[in-house]
Design a protein around this motif. Structure first.
Motif, short mmCIF file in Angstrom:
data_model
loop_
_atom_site.label_atom_id
_atom_site.label_comp_id
_atom_site.label_asym_id
_atom_site.label_seq_id
_atom_site.Cartn_x
_atom_site.Cartn_y
_atom_site.Cartn_z
N GLY A 64 0.82 -1.21 0.00
CA GLY A 64 0.00 0.00 0.00
C GLY A 64 0.85 1.26 0.00
N ALA A 65 1.96 1.25 0.73
CA ALA A 65 2.86 2.41 0.73
C ALA A 65 3.43 2.64 -0.66
N ILE A 66 3.71 1.56 -1.38
CA ILE A 66 4.21 1.67 -2.75
C ILE A 66 3.12 2.23 -3.66
N LEU A 67 1.88 1.75 -3.48
CA LEU A 67 0.77 2.27 -4.28
C LEU A 67 0.57 3.76 -4.03
N LYS A 68 0.63 4.16 -2.78
CA LYS A 68 0.45 5.57 -2.42
C LYS A 68 1.51 6.43 -3.10
N LEU A 69 2.75 6.01 -3.02
CA LEU A 69 3.85 6.77 -3.62
C LEU A 69 3.67 6.87 -5.13
N LYS A 74 1.76 9.90 -10.15
CA LYS A 74 0.86 9.97 -11.31
C LYS A 74 -0.12 11.14 -11.20
N GLU A 75 -0.61 11.38 -10.00
CA GLU A 75 -1.64 12.39 -9.76
C GLU A 75 -1.09 13.40 -8.76
N ASN A 76 -0.29 14.33 -9.23
CA ASN A 76 0.40 15.24 -8.31
C ASN A 76 -0.54 16.18 -7.55
N SER A 77 -1.81 16.25 -7.94
CA SER A 77 -2.75 17.08 -7.20
C SER A 77 -3.69 16.24 -6.32
N ALA A 78 -3.34 14.96 -6.12
CA ALA A 78 -4.20 14.08 -5.31
C ALA A 78 -4.26 14.59 -3.87
N SER A 79 -5.45 14.53 -3.30
CA SER A 79 -5.65 14.98 -1.92
C SER A 79 -5.01 14.00 -0.94
N ALA A 80 -4.78 14.46 0.27
CA ALA A 80 -4.24 13.61 1.32
C ALA A 80 -5.19 12.44 1.60
N GLU A 84 -4.25 8.52 1.22
CA GLU A 84 -4.42 7.58 2.33
C GLU A 84 -5.25 6.38 1.89
N PHE A 85 -6.25 6.61 1.04
CA PHE A 85 -7.04 5.49 0.50
C PHE A 85 -6.13 4.53 -0.26
N GLU A 86 -5.24 5.07 -1.08
CA GLU A 86 -4.31 4.22 -1.84
C GLU A 86 -3.42 3.43 -0.89
N ALA A 87 -2.97 4.06 0.18
CA ALA A 87 -2.11 3.38 1.15
C ALA A 87 -2.85 2.23 1.82
N ARG A 89 -5.45 0.53 0.45
CA ARG A 89 -6.18 -0.26 -0.55
C ARG A 89 -6.11 -1.77 -0.29
N PHE A 90 -4.94 -2.30 -0.01
CA PHE A 90 -4.80 -3.75 0.19
C PHE A 90 -5.20 -4.18 1.59
N MET A 91 -5.53 -3.22 2.45
CA MET A 91 -5.98 -3.54 3.80
C MET A 91 -7.48 -3.82 3.84
N ARG A 92 -8.15 -3.67 2.69
CA ARG A 92 -9.59 -3.87 2.64
C ARG A 92 -10.00 -5.31 2.90
N ALA A 93 -9.09 -6.26 2.68
CA ALA A 93 -9.40 -7.68 2.87
C ALA A 93 -8.20 -8.35 3.53
N PRO A 94 -8.42 -9.45 4.24
CA PRO A 94 -7.32 -10.14 4.90
C PRO A 94 -6.26 -10.69 3.95
N ILE A 95 -6.68 -11.10 2.76
CA ILE A 95 -5.73 -11.63 1.77
C ILE A 95 -6.08 -11.06 0.41
N VAL A 96 -5.04 -10.71 -0.34
CA VAL A 96 -5.19 -10.30 -1.73
C VAL A 96 -4.27 -11.20 -2.55
N ILE A 97 -4.82 -11.77 -3.60
CA ILE A 97 -4.02 -12.60 -4.50
C ILE A 97 -3.99 -11.91 -5.86
N GLY A 98 -2.80 -11.54 -6.29
CA GLY A 98 -2.62 -11.02 -7.64
C GLY A 98 -2.37 -12.20 -8.57
N VAL A 99 -3.02 -12.19 -9.72
CA VAL A 99 -2.82 -13.25 -10.71
C VAL A 99 -2.29 -12.60 -11.97
N SER A 100 -1.15 -13.12 -12.43
CA SER A 100 -0.60 -12.58 -13.67
C SER A 100 -0.80 -13.57 -14.80
#
Length: 191
Positions: A64-69, A74-80, A84-87, A89-100
């Motif tokens: 999430g810290a990487i997503l926030k950064l 990308k969006e230099n005018s993004a609000s705080a 924080e939502f981006e930071a 984002r992955f805390m919304r569920a106990p597990i996230v599985i990315g599939v490539s």
């Protein structure tokens, strides 16, 4: 499992928004069972043209810290608040599985078939999570398509994210949504 039980599960499959998820999530054994189901999808040529990225525990916040950064870049005018939502984002569920989707371009099996296999892996993750009593949501949000995030994930040159699947529990069952009319999508060829 009887055929009626399996059909009822398939007919009632429903995504639950990641925002509506909570603990508990799958334990180690359940997670293994979910990934084992994903690994059993149709795979013409036995290529295994997918990979699974598991985010849980503190690793969700680290990502999430990487997503926030990256989002701030990308969006230099993004609000705080949005950052924080981006930071979180992955805390919304106990597990996230990315599939490539990780196709072998040298193999005789067409890339399209290999990409479909990755999609089938995502679907099996959803179904396995449901079979174990969990809720899940498959999403492809901005970070699934971001080249810098792909570098953080160390994707290969021809690899791309099929999506991220959030898995957890929920306090409320989701309501049924209106779906397109099945009969309008069925073509009986030649009739």
């Amino acid at each position: 499992m009887s055929s009626n039980t399996l059909l009822n599960a398939l007919h009632s499959r429903r995504s639950v928004l990641a925002n509506n998820m909570c603990e508990p999530g799958p334990n180690d054994e359940e997670l293994h069972d979910i990934l084992k189901a994903a690994h059993r999808v149709p795979d013409h040529g036995k290529i295994g043209p997918w990979r699974f990225f598991v985010f849980r525990g503190d690793k969700r916040a680290e990502f999430g810290a990487i997503l926030k950064l990256r989002f701030a870049q990308k969006e230099n005018s993004a609000s705080a608040k949005l950052l924080e939502f981006e930071a979180q984002r992955f805390m919304r569920a106990p597990i996230v599985i990315g599939v490539s989707s990780n196709p072998n371009l040298q193999h005789k099996v067409p890339v399209w078939e290999q990409e479909l296999s990755a999609g089938a892996a995502c679907q099996n993750i959803l179904l396995a999570a449901q079979a174990l009593g969990f809720k899940a949501q498959w999403v492809t949000e901005w970070y699934a398509f971001d080249e810098d995030i792909n570098k953080v994930l160390e994707l290969n040159e021809n690899e791309r994210m099929a999506g991220f699947i959030y898995i957890g529990s929920t306090k409320e069952e989701p309501s049924e949504r209106v779906r397109p009319d099945l009969n309008e999508r069925i073509i009986h060829w030649g009739e």
